[in-house]
Write a protein that holds these residues in place. Structure first.
Motif, PDB file in Angstrom:
ATOM      1  N   SER A 391       0.828  -1.211   0.000  1.00 60.54           N
ATOM      2  CA  SER A 391       0.000   0.000   0.000  1.00 60.54           C
ATOM      3  C   SER A 391       0.861   1.259   0.000  1.00 60.54           C
ATOM      4  O   SER A 391       0.452   2.298  -0.547  1.00 60.54           O
ATOM      5  CB  SER A 391      -0.934  -0.003   1.209  1.00 60.54           C
ATOM      6  OG  SER A 391      -0.191   0.004   2.419  1.00 60.54           O
ATOM      7  N   GLY A 392       2.068   1.169   0.605  1.00 58.06           N
ATOM      8  CA  GLY A 392       2.972   2.315   0.570  1.00 58.06           C
ATOM      9  C   GLY A 392       3.442   2.639  -0.841  1.00 58.06           C
ATOM     10  O   GLY A 392       3.591   3.808  -1.200  1.00 58.06           O
ATOM     11  N   VAL A 393       3.654   1.609  -1.648  1.00 62.35           N
ATOM     12  CA  VAL A 393       4.014   1.850  -3.053  1.00 62.35           C
ATOM     13  C   VAL A 393       2.880   2.569  -3.777  1.00 62.35           C
ATOM     14  O   VAL A 393       3.103   3.518  -4.551  1.00 62.35           O
ATOM     15  CB  VAL A 393       4.358   0.521  -3.749  1.00 62.35           C
ATOM     16  CG1 VAL A 393       4.559   0.731  -5.242  1.00 62.35           C
ATOM     17  CG2 VAL A 393       5.605  -0.105  -3.128  1.00 62.35           C
ATOM     18  N   GLY A 394       1.662   2.130  -3.523  1.00 62.27           N
ATOM     19  CA  GLY A 394       0.523   2.821  -4.130  1.00 62.27           C
ATOM     20  C   GLY A 394       0.404   4.257  -3.639  1.00 62.27           C
ATOM     21  O   GLY A 394       0.056   5.158  -4.416  1.00 62.27           O
ATOM     22  N   SER A 395       0.720   4.492  -2.356  1.00 66.20           N
ATOM     23  CA  SER A 395       0.664   5.859  -1.828  1.00 66.20           C
ATOM     24  C   SER A 395       1.715   6.746  -2.478  1.00 66.20           C
ATOM     25  O   SER A 395       1.477   7.941  -2.717  1.00 66.20           O
ATOM     26  CB  SER A 395       0.856   5.839  -0.306  1.00 66.20           C
ATOM     27  OG  SER A 395      -0.181   5.115   0.321  1.00 66.20           O
ATOM     28  N   VAL A 396       2.880   6.179  -2.790  1.00 66.57           N
ATOM     29  CA  VAL A 396       3.915   6.948  -3.474  1.00 66.57           C
ATOM     30  C   VAL A 396       3.432   7.363  -4.861  1.00 66.57           C
ATOM     31  O   VAL A 396       3.597   8.524  -5.283  1.00 66.57           O
ATOM     32  CB  VAL A 396       5.227   6.139  -3.562  1.00 66.57           C
ATOM     33  CG1 VAL A 396       6.207   6.810  -4.511  1.00 66.57           C
ATOM     34  CG2 VAL A 396       5.847   5.984  -2.186  1.00 66.57           C
ATOM     35  N   VAL A 397       2.821   6.423  -5.577  1.00 73.19           N
ATOM     36  CA  VAL A 397       2.311   6.738  -6.916  1.00 73.19           C
ATOM     37  C   VAL A 397       1.202   7.785  -6.832  1.00 73.19           C
ATOM     38  O   VAL A 397       1.161   8.756  -7.621  1.00 73.19           O
ATOM     39  CB  VAL A 397       1.805   5.463  -7.614  1.00 73.19           C
ATOM     40  CG1 VAL A 397       1.200   5.800  -8.974  1.00 73.19           C
ATOM     41  CG2 VAL A 397       2.932   4.455  -7.762  1.00 73.19           C
ATOM     42  N   GLY A 398       0.296   7.606  -5.858  1.00 73.58           N
ATOM     43  CA  GLY A 398      -0.784   8.576  -5.715  1.00 73.58           C
ATOM     44  C   GLY A 398      -0.286   9.963  -5.327  1.00 73.58           C
ATOM     45  O   GLY A 398      -0.749  10.978  -5.864  1.00 73.58           O
ATOM     46  N   SER A 399       0.676  10.018  -4.397  1.00 69.81           N
ATOM     47  CA  SER A 399       1.217  11.314  -3.976  1.00 69.81           C
ATOM     48  C   SER A 399       1.986  11.992  -5.104  1.00 69.81           C
ATOM     49  O   SER A 399       1.975  13.230  -5.214  1.00 69.81           O
ATOM     50  CB  SER A 399       2.132  11.128  -2.764  1.00 69.81           C
ATOM     51  OG  SER A 399       1.419  10.605  -1.661  1.00 69.81           O
ATOM     52  N   MET A 400       2.636  11.205  -5.938  1.00 65.79           N
ATOM     53  CA  MET A 400       3.382  11.787  -7.055  1.00 65.79           C
ATOM     54  C   MET A 400       2.432  12.514  -8.015  1.00 65.79           C
ATOM     55  O   MET A 400       2.816  13.497  -8.657  1.00 65.79           O
ATOM     56  CB  MET A 400       4.142  10.682  -7.787  1.00 65.79           C
ATOM     57  CG  MET A 400       5.039  11.175  -8.907  1.00 65.79           C
ATOM     58  SD  MET A 400       5.987   9.830  -9.651  1.00 65.79           S
ATOM     59  CE  MET A 400       4.669   8.809 -10.312  1.00 65.79           C
ATOM     60  N   ILE A 401       1.173  12.064  -8.082  1.00 62.34           N
ATOM     61  CA  ILE A 401       0.200  12.694  -8.976  1.00 62.34           C
ATOM     62  C   ILE A 401      -0.540  13.832  -8.288  1.00 62.34           C
ATOM     63  O   ILE A 401      -0.778  14.893  -8.887  1.00 62.34           O
ATOM     64  CB  ILE A 401      -0.800  11.638  -9.489  1.00 62.34           C
ATOM     65  CG1 ILE A 401      -0.063  10.560 -10.287  1.00 62.34           C
ATOM     66  CG2 ILE A 401      -1.889  12.285 -10.332  1.00 62.34           C
ATOM     67  CD1 ILE A 401      -0.945   9.416 -10.711  1.00 62.34           C
ATOM     68  N   THR A 402      -0.906  13.646  -7.012  1.00 63.02           N
ATOM     69  CA  THR A 402      -1.762  14.618  -6.339  1.00 63.02           C
ATOM     70  C   THR A 402      -0.990  15.738  -5.650  1.00 63.02           C
ATOM     71  O   THR A 402      -1.546  16.826  -5.455  1.00 63.02           O
ATOM     72  CB  THR A 402      -2.623  13.900  -5.286  1.00 63.02           C
ATOM     73  OG1 THR A 402      -1.766  13.221  -4.339  1.00 63.02           O
ATOM     74  CG2 THR A 402      -3.527  12.875  -5.939  1.00 63.02           C
ATOM     75  N   LEU A 403       0.253  15.494  -5.273  1.00 63.33           N
ATOM     76  CA  LEU A 403       1.022  16.548  -4.602  1.00 63.33           C
ATOM     77  C   LEU A 403       1.176  17.792  -5.463  1.00 63.33           C
ATOM     78  O   LEU A 403       1.036  18.921  -4.953  1.00 63.33           O
ATOM     79  CB  LEU A 403       2.392  16.003  -4.177  1.00 63.33           C
ATOM     80  CG  LEU A 403       3.314  16.977  -3.435  1.00 63.33           C
ATOM     81  CD1 LEU A 403       2.653  17.466  -2.153  1.00 63.33           C
ATOM     82  CD2 LEU A 403       4.659  16.323  -3.132  1.00 63.33           C
ATOM     83  N   PRO A 404       1.461  17.689  -6.773  1.00 63.21           N
ATOM     84  CA  PRO A 404       1.551  18.906  -7.579  1.00 63.21           C
ATOM     85  C   PRO A 404       0.250  19.701  -7.641  1.00 63.21           C
ATOM     86  O   PRO A 404       0.285  20.928  -7.788  1.00 63.21           O
ATOM     87  CB  PRO A 404       1.945  18.376  -8.967  1.00 63.21           C
ATOM     88  CG  PRO A 404       2.589  17.064  -8.714  1.00 63.21           C
ATOM     89  CD  PRO A 404       1.880  16.494  -7.548  1.00 63.21           C
ATOM     90  N   ILE A 405      -0.898  19.023  -7.519  1.00 62.09           N
ATOM     91  CA  ILE A 405      -2.171  19.751  -7.559  1.00 62.09           C
ATOM     92  C   ILE A 405      -2.345  20.594  -6.311  1.00 62.09           C
ATOM     93  O   ILE A 405      -2.621  21.806  -6.383  1.00 62.09           O
ATOM     94  CB  ILE A 405      -3.336  18.759  -7.720  1.00 62.09           C
ATOM     95  CG1 ILE A 405      -3.216  18.001  -9.050  1.00 62.09           C
ATOM     96  CG2 ILE A 405      -4.680  19.483  -7.635  1.00 62.09           C
ATOM     97  CD1 ILE A 405      -4.288  16.953  -9.262  1.00 62.09           C
TER      98      ILE A 405
END
Length: 448
Positions: A391-405
């Motif tokens: 789940s941490g790997v998925g959180s990294v992918v999700g944060s990589m997309i949502t953090l710039p927003i």
């Protein structure tokens, strides 16, 4: 009657107090008129148009011979006057319906002849004027799409650091201290349920704090990218690092100071309940802790929004820590609810996207763990390392997309507040190389 643009069409309406077609006796030359004078026509008793009066419908020079000593008729109006005026209507303004356009009195509306206010200059991802919510979200997404190599590189580095911290905190600390079994046990007492709720709030607060620190760091590091995107200029990771490395010690100091402020506020709010509980207060202490938690949450949210623009001010204005906090408080003053609403909306959108991305990884992690997918629904089950890592790997992918927003919206809020209060759009236009921006134009305001 006034004969000015916006009030009436020039030359088409009769004078007040006269019948249409009646000429003023004062306008007729006195004395006998020669019969062979060019342009002289016998006056009929019904219609008394003067020789200088143009026809009511088309705007053109009067037909027939004219007096050589008489000045030529005025030329047709230019493009700024719009369409030629129609025949005089019942209102006397040349329009059958009376009012025309938003100004009334026969004035043409914006865009029908006057052209309206000039469009805002847009050298980059946003127009140089006060922004709306949709424009901020669109600007953040456009920045990520245009500068995706730089943005995703910075976001990936930040996501790896903070999501690793989250996984280690859950695996080493929270799984051993968090006991939520009382929440699903109907026979549990009030003290047990209150303690379990307190554990959940503390763990959620720690995870939320780490997430907010990640957003704060991302906002600071992505501020330079967003500022270049506003100007429409290219940027690389090397340039971002060169600009940001001098401010990194101050950024770390800003993060530490914000932690001390929010932690101190939360401790002060929770201290009465903790003291009462330690002295054997029981239910009274639990109630005070609950009230203190709500008060701490409200104050922390207020402080977070108040100082949310400190990171962009620190990085873009090259300010010190104290000055950055003061600048943020000054820019947010009077607009707290607007700032809160926009940032909350950005976080909601980012969390929805993150949930969509993380959910498949969470299901996969639960499927390969010991408890299976059913362990996700069991409040008393502990998360294993397999689940946490996947789940941490998925959180990294999700944060990589949502953090710039989330970070981009915060930086654009900072720019928007400075445009509204300090006319930053003029400086941005000059920095972008826009020619003639800010030059005075009668009746208009640049960038409006």
């Amino acid at each position: 009657m006034k004969d000015t643009p916006g009030w009436a069409s020039p030359g088409s309406a009769p004078s007040d107090g006269q019948e249409p077609g009646a000429s003023d006796p004062a306008d007729r030359p006195s004395g006998p008129q020669p019969a062979d004078q060019p342009g002289a026509r016998p006056q009929s008793p019904g219609t008394k148009w003067s020789d200088e009066q143009p026809p009511p419908a088309p705007w053109s020079a009067p037909a027939g011979p004219q007096n050589p000593a008489q000045p030529p008729p005025p030329p047709p109006p230019g493009p700024g006057w719009g369409t030629p005026p129609p025949p005089a209507g019942p209102d006397g303004y040349g329009h059958p319906g009376g009012r025309r356009g938003p100004g009334g009195h026969g004035a043409p509306g914006w865009g029908s002849g006057w052209g309206g206010p000039p469009p805002a200059v847009k050298p980059g991802v946003i127009p140089l004027r006060p922004l709306g919510v949709g424009e901020m979200l669109d600007g953040a997404v456009s920045t990520m799409r245009t500068y995706w190599r730089t943005v995703l590189g910075i976001s990936l580095a930040i996501a790896i650091v903070f999501e690793t911290a989250v996984v280690l905190l859950q695996g080493l600390v929270l799984d051993d201290t968090l006991d939520t079994a009382a929440l699903s046990d109907p026979s549990a007492g009030l003290d047990e349920q209150t303690q379990a709720m307190g554990d959940v709030m503390r763990s959620s607060g720690l995870l939320l704090l780490i997430t907010m620190l990640g957003i704060l760091t991302g906002t600071a590091l992505l501020a330079a990218v967003t500022s270049r995107a506003v100007l429409g200029k290219p940027v690389t990771l090397k340039e971002i690092w060169r600009d940001a490395r001098r401010q990194l010690p101050r950024l770390l100091g800003l993060i530490a100071l914000l932690l001390l402020i929010t932690g101190g506020v939360a401790a002060v709010c929770l201290l009465p309940g903790i003291l009462v509980t330690a002295s054997g207060g029981g239910e009274g202490g639990a109630a005070l802790i609950s009230l203190g938690s709500l008060g701490a949450f409200a104050l922390v949210v207020w402080l977070v929004v108040r100082f949310s623009l400190a990171a962009p001010a620190l990085m873009l204005e090259k300010q010190g820590i104290k000055k950055a906090l003061t600048r943020s408080a000054k820019l947010v003053r009077g607009s707290w609810w607007r700032m809160f609403g926009i940032q909350f909306l950005a976080l909601v959108i980012a969390n929805i996207i993150s949930t969509i991305v993380v959910l498949p990884f969470a299901l996969l992690g639960a499927a390969v763990s010991d408890d299976g997918i059913g362990g996700l629904l069991d409040a008393g089950s502990e998360y294993g390392w397999t689940y946490l890592i996947v789940s941490g790997v998925g959180s990294v992918v999700g944060s990589m997309i949502t953090l710039p927003i989330a970070a981009g919206v915060t930086v654009l809020l900072y720019i928007d507040q400075r445009i509204r209060r300090e006319a930053l759009d003029l400086d941005l236009a000059r920095a972008a190389g826009v020619q003639g921006y800010g030059s005075p134009v009668p009746g208009t305001r640049p960038g409006s």
